[in-house]
Design a protein around this motif. Structure first.
Motif, PDB file in Angstrom:
ATOM      1  N   ALA A 233     -34.955  57.856 -96.494  1.00 19.88           N
ATOM      2  CA  ALA A 233     -34.548  59.215 -96.126  1.00 19.88           C
ATOM      3  C   ALA A 233     -33.082  59.299 -95.728  1.00 19.88           C
ATOM      4  CB  ALA A 233     -35.430  59.724 -94.980  1.00 19.88           C
ATOM      5  N   LEU A 234     -32.521  58.219 -95.194  1.00 16.75           N
ATOM      6  CA  LEU A 234     -31.138  58.261 -94.736  1.00 16.75           C
ATOM      7  C   LEU A 234     -30.151  58.209 -95.891  1.00 16.75           C
ATOM      8  CD1 LEU A 234     -31.257  56.022 -91.531  1.00 16.75           C
ATOM      9  CD2 LEU A 234     -31.445  58.504 -91.721  1.00 16.75           C
ATOM     10  N   GLY A 235     -30.576  57.689 -97.049  1.00 14.05           N
ATOM     11  CA  GLY A 235     -29.704  57.560 -98.206  1.00 14.05           C
ATOM     12  C   GLY A 235     -29.120  58.879 -98.685  1.00 14.05           C
ATOM     13  N   PRO A 236     -29.912  59.862 -99.114  1.00 19.88           N
ATOM     14  CA  PRO A 236     -31.329  59.676 -99.416  1.00 19.88           C
ATOM     15  C   PRO A 236     -31.480  59.107-100.827  1.00 19.88           C
ATOM     16  CG  PRO A 236     -30.729  61.961 -99.755  1.00 19.88           C
ATOM     17  CD  PRO A 236     -29.479  61.258 -99.301  1.00 19.88           C
ATOM     18  N   THR A 237     -32.371  58.127-100.991  1.00 18.73           N
ATOM     19  CA  THR A 237     -32.542  57.493-102.289  1.00 18.73           C
ATOM     20  C   THR A 237     -34.021  57.200-102.550  1.00 18.73           C
ATOM     21  OG1 THR A 237     -32.221  55.284-101.338  1.00 18.73           O
ATOM     22  CG2 THR A 237     -30.280  56.374-102.263  1.00 18.73           C
TER      23      THR A 237
END
Length: 262
Positions: A233-237
């Motif tokens: 989620a932090l990528g988001p990827t």
């Protein structure tokens, strides 16, 4: 199972899809899916399967709703705190679609009851939150010849995979043990209550899980079997990794040591 007038209206957006249509919707209504866990993954999974018209849903969970669950377990509300997760989830399913049959199992999945429970369903969806249960679900699904759609969560990430190696016609496809041969040592990978989880990530993975379940039931598109989908989620990827059957796998390898649920 022919659709009635109310069902034609309810599932209208499915019916206009050439890939689903009336025949596909009738197939969903005749389908039976067992969901392991009514928590962060099981909540969106159950709600979307009910909305889609999967005719029979089994829910197994021995836990009660806690206030800390409500940050991500959207099948439950504040009024459900202290009540059975199975009962709370079943009520949410009924609010969305009263035509769905719900089988309630307010108990823990064990080696003693897994085979009997799995025999009554077309597909198993695993939303459990611990490795011991994931290995049990994998082994029981493989030995029962049932397809398995499995999800997992931690912090800002989620994983999703489909396993069909025990299903006739899909021999040679990997199982969960091919990817993760043994449980990690205790304490190596913390659980959600120790490491935390961004609540909406459960919604992302649970909804993707519901999509893969529907695809398997309808035989649509490309199966996720043979792959591991990882969401950051932090990528988001999103990353999609290939996964092959391990010839040395204790469950599905060339010389398996696991021949019964234990």
């Amino acid at each position: 199972m022919e659709l009635n007038d109310e069902q034609f209206h309810r599932y209208a957006r499915h019916l206009i899809l050439d890939e689903v249509g009336e025949e596909g919707q009738e197939r969903l209504l005749a389908s039976r899916v067992l969901v392991i866990g009514a928590g962060g993954l099981g909540s969106p999974l159950l709600l979307y399967l009910a909305a889609a018209g999967v005719g029979t849903l089994g829910i197994i969970d021995d836990d009660e709703v806690d206030l800390t669950n409500l940050q991500r377990q959207i099948a439950h509300g504040t009024a459900s705190v202290g009540s059975s997760k199975v009962a709370s989830a079943a009520e949410s399913v009924a609010r969305i679609n009263p035509g769905i049959r719900v089988n309630r199992y307010e108990e823990r999945l064990t080696a003693e009851n897994a085979a009997t429970l799995f025999a009554d369903y077309d597909l198993i969806a695993d939303g459990s939150d611990n490795f011991t249960t994931r290995y049990l679900v994998n082994d029981a699904a493989y030995l029962s010849g049932k397809p398995l759609v499995s999800g997992s969560l931690l912090r800002f990430e989620g994983q999703l995979a489909t396993f069909r190696g025990g299903v006739p016609g899909h021999e040679g496809e990997p199982c969960y043990r091919c990817l993760f041969p043994t449980e990690p040592p205790p304490g190596m990978i913390p659980r959600c209550e120790e490491a935390g989880i961004l609540g909406a990530v459960a919604g992302v993975i649970g909804t993707l899980q519901a999509t893969e379940v529907l695809k398997e039931l309808l035989d649509l598109g490309s199966s996720l079997s043979g792959h591991l989908l990882i969401y950051d989620a932090l990528g988001p990827t999103f990353r999609k990794m290939k996964a092959a059957r391990d010839p040395g796998c204790a469950l599905c390898g060339t010389d398996p040591t696991i021949r019964e649920i234990a």
